[in-house]
Design a protein around this motif. Structure first.
Motif, PDB file in Angstrom:
ATOM      1  N   VAL A   1       0.858  -1.183   0.000  1.00  0.00           N
ATOM      2  CA  VAL A   1       0.000   0.000   0.000  1.00  0.00           C
ATOM      3  C   VAL A   1       0.894   1.232   0.000  1.00  0.00           C
ATOM      4  O   VAL A   1       1.715   1.418   0.897  1.00  0.00           O
ATOM      5  CB  VAL A   1      -0.932   0.016   1.225  1.00  0.00           C
ATOM      6  CG1 VAL A   1      -1.760   1.300   1.251  1.00  0.00           C
ATOM      7  CG2 VAL A   1      -1.833  -1.209   1.223  1.00  0.00           C
ATOM      8  N   THR A   2       0.753   2.062  -1.037  1.00  0.00           N
ATOM      9  CA  THR A   2       1.566   3.265  -1.183  1.00  0.00           C
ATOM     10  C   THR A   2       0.636   4.450  -1.433  1.00  0.00           C
ATOM     11  O   THR A   2       0.117   4.602  -2.541  1.00  0.00           O
ATOM     12  CB  THR A   2       2.553   3.138  -2.355  1.00  0.00           C
ATOM     13  OG1 THR A   2       3.329   1.945  -2.201  1.00  0.00           O
ATOM     14  CG2 THR A   2       3.472   4.351  -2.416  1.00  0.00           C
ATOM     15  N   PRO A   3       0.375   5.264  -0.428  1.00  0.00           N
ATOM     16  CA  PRO A   3      -0.586   6.367  -0.594  1.00  0.00           C
ATOM     17  C   PRO A   3      -0.197   7.307  -1.732  1.00  0.00           C
ATOM     18  O   PRO A   3       0.957   7.760  -1.815  1.00  0.00           O
ATOM     19  CB  PRO A   3      -0.535   7.086   0.755  1.00  0.00           C
ATOM     20  CG  PRO A   3      -0.079   6.036   1.723  1.00  0.00           C
ATOM     21  CD  PRO A   3       0.898   5.192   0.945  1.00  0.00           C
ATOM     22  N   ILE A   4      -1.132   7.553  -2.633  1.00  0.00           N
ATOM     23  CA  ILE A   4      -0.937   8.515  -3.718  1.00  0.00           C
ATOM     24  C   ILE A   4      -2.234   9.278  -3.942  1.00  0.00           C
ATOM     25  O   ILE A   4      -3.305   8.847  -3.500  1.00  0.00           O
ATOM     26  CB  ILE A   4      -0.511   7.836  -5.042  1.00  0.00           C
ATOM     27  CG1 ILE A   4      -1.664   6.961  -5.583  1.00  0.00           C
ATOM     28  CG2 ILE A   4       0.760   7.035  -4.878  1.00  0.00           C
ATOM     29  CD1 ILE A   4      -1.431   6.504  -7.022  1.00  0.00           C
TER      30      ILE A   4
ATOM     31  N   ASP B   1      -3.346   5.434 -12.676  1.00  0.00           N
ATOM     32  CA  ASP B   1      -3.256   5.376 -11.218  1.00  0.00           C
ATOM     33  C   ASP B   1      -4.358   4.508 -10.619  1.00  0.00           C
ATOM     34  O   ASP B   1      -4.156   3.895  -9.564  1.00  0.00           O
ATOM     35  CB  ASP B   1      -3.362   6.790 -10.623  1.00  0.00           C
ATOM     36  CG  ASP B   1      -2.180   7.672 -10.993  1.00  0.00           C
ATOM     37  OD1 ASP B   1      -1.061   7.151 -11.124  1.00  0.00           O
ATOM     38  OD2 ASP B   1      -2.381   8.893 -11.164  1.00  0.00           O
TER      39      ASP B   1
ATOM     40  N   VAL C   1      -9.379   7.115  -4.238  1.00  0.00           N
ATOM     41  CA  VAL C   1      -8.061   7.404  -3.662  1.00  0.00           C
ATOM     42  C   VAL C   1      -7.501   6.159  -2.973  1.00  0.00           C
ATOM     43  O   VAL C   1      -6.313   5.820  -3.141  1.00  0.00           O
ATOM     44  CB  VAL C   1      -8.150   8.580  -2.673  1.00  0.00           C
ATOM     45  CG1 VAL C   1      -6.826   8.757  -1.932  1.00  0.00           C
ATOM     46  CG2 VAL C   1      -8.524   9.861  -3.401  1.00  0.00           C
ATOM     47  N   GLU C   2      -8.323   5.471  -2.204  1.00  0.00           N
ATOM     48  CA  GLU C   2      -7.843   4.296  -1.473  1.00  0.00           C
ATOM     49  C   GLU C   2      -7.456   3.163  -2.423  1.00  0.00           C
ATOM     50  O   GLU C   2      -6.437   2.494  -2.220  1.00  0.00           O
ATOM     51  CB  GLU C   2      -8.912   3.827  -0.485  1.00  0.00           C
ATOM     52  CG  GLU C   2      -9.109   4.789   0.681  1.00  0.00           C
ATOM     53  CD  GLU C   2     -10.129   4.287   1.682  1.00  0.00           C
ATOM     54  OE1 GLU C   2     -10.797   3.266   1.397  1.00  0.00           O
ATOM     55  OE2 GLU C   2     -10.262   4.915   2.756  1.00  0.00           O
TER      56      GLU C   2
ATOM     57  N   SER D   1      -4.094   3.572  -4.041  1.00  0.00           N
ATOM     58  CA  SER D   1      -2.956   3.376  -3.140  1.00  0.00           C
ATOM     59  C   SER D   1      -2.622   1.901  -2.924  1.00  0.00           C
ATOM     60  O   SER D   1      -1.560   1.582  -2.386  1.00  0.00           O
ATOM     61  CB  SER D   1      -3.246   4.029  -1.785  1.00  0.00           C
ATOM     62  OG  SER D   1      -3.493   5.420  -1.933  1.00  0.00           O
ATOM     63  N   LYS D   2      -3.524   1.013  -3.338  1.00  0.00           N
ATOM     64  CA  LYS D   2      -3.320  -0.420  -3.125  1.00  0.00           C
ATOM     65  C   LYS D   2      -2.749  -1.085  -4.379  1.00  0.00           C
ATOM     66  O   LYS D   2      -2.837  -0.541  -5.477  1.00  0.00           O
ATOM     67  CB  LYS D   2      -4.644  -1.081  -2.729  1.00  0.00           C
ATOM     68  CG  LYS D   2      -5.216  -0.559  -1.423  1.00  0.00           C
ATOM     69  CD  LYS D   2      -6.556  -1.204  -1.102  1.00  0.00           C
ATOM     70  CE  LYS D   2      -7.129  -0.661   0.203  1.00  0.00           C
ATOM     71  NZ  LYS D   2      -8.450  -1.281   0.530  1.00  0.00           N
TER      72      LYS D   2
END
Length: 322
Positions: free
Chosen positions: A162-165, A232, A297-298, A301-302
């Protein structure tokens, strides 16, 4: 069975095709021994490029006229060449080819789609009436003496990092099923993606002219893969084919099931697909009404990563000579 005999791989398009292509690889069927029967579209032309393909007439669910044409095609194909095995993941081509194959003494296997988490499809119920057709399911919950469980097409994936973007690009894809537009999905997502820098809308039969966007009804599979790889976030109907494409590229898609009540499919099996992938942590399942900017958004990020899937050695393997 002679290990040099060709294997006939029969299915409709979309998720059925993606699943069968994956199972053919896991069964170790060499490409030069594969003979395909499926519908012609951007996905099948891209995915099966360089292989022997017999294009079947497109047959919509409960399309009796074109199903009759499929039966005639099955008679011609099976009269022209002897095959060591006939394998299918559905839908209408399976009902046309598998019963005729076993009547000719050819081993036949039917693997029910991962879209069916609660029991067999109409096609599955039809082919299961023929005792000599081997039948397999992808969920242990409804396996029995007739339907053997040998794993799932989703076994080759696991949740990744998981990398928040903050997402700025997206792919919205609903497949190419004719006669079932998913207008509600586009009406919902267009406002949510209004400030994105880049969005590919693959629209199928949906009319999006009033939404102020440019969509493409279909797109070559290679081009769709490239777009998903660079995006994304991926938002897709809850079809198995769309899911597998996203998972192959490491994406955690948002999956929105079509609704039979709204005329978007013949039944609500896509709800089962979305729930199963959500349960495995491989996708986010949402209804059209539930989808929010936070979900987008979530999900962006996954990620998903590929793992080595279990062998399918308990399905009589064409390579093993079963």
């Amino acid at each position: 069975m002679n290990v040099h005999e060709d294997v006939l791989l029969v299915c409709s398009g979309g998720g059925h095709l993606r699943q069968l292509a994956g199972f053919a690889e896991r069964l170790g069927i060499a490409r030069e021994r594969q003979v395909w029967v499926t519908f012609r579209n951007g996905l099948s032309e891209s995915l099966l490029e360089g292989r022997r393909v017999i294009w079947a007439p497109f047959t919509a669910p409960r399309d009796l006229r074109n199903f009759a044409r499929l039966v005639l095609l099955a008679r011609r194909v099976l009269a022209r060449q002897r095959f060591g095995h006939v394998i299918s993941t559905g839908s209408s081509p399976a009902a046309a080819f598998l019963p005729l194959a076993v009547r000719k003494g050819i081993p036949a296997s039917y693997i029910e789609s991962a879209a069916r988490a609660d029991g067999p499809s109409v096609t599955g119920r039809i082919v299961s009436r023929f005792p000599r057709i081997r039948t397999y399911c992808q969920y242990p919950a409804w396996a029995d003496e007739r339907w053997q469980y040998r794993g799932s097409v989703f076994d080759g994936y696991t949740p990744g990092a998981v990398t928040p973007i903050m997402p700025r690009s997206a792919v919205v894809s609903v497949g190419t099923q004719e006669g079932f537009p998913f207008d509600r999905l586009f009406a919902k997502v267009v406002p949510l993606l209004a400030d994105f820098d880049r969005v590919l809308f693959q629209t199928g039969d949906a009319d999006v002219s009033h939404l102020g966007i440019t969509g493409v009804p279909s797109i070559a599979h290679a081009d769709l893969k490239a777009a998903i790889r660079d995006a994304d976030v991926v938002i897709t109907h809850a079809g198995v084919g769309g899911a597998l494409t996203a998972l192959d590229l490491g994406k955690h898609p948002i999956m929105i099931p079509r609704s039979a009540q709204h005329g978007e499919h013949v039944d609500d099996h896509q709800v089962q697909v979305a729930r199963e992938l959500d349960r495995r942590g491989l996708a986010t399942a949402r209804s059209v009404e539930e989808l929010s900017s936070r979900d987008i958004v979530e999900a962006a990020s996954k990620s998903v990563r590929a793992v080595a899937p279990p062998r399918l050695d308990l399905i009589p393997s064409p390579v093993a000579g079963a």
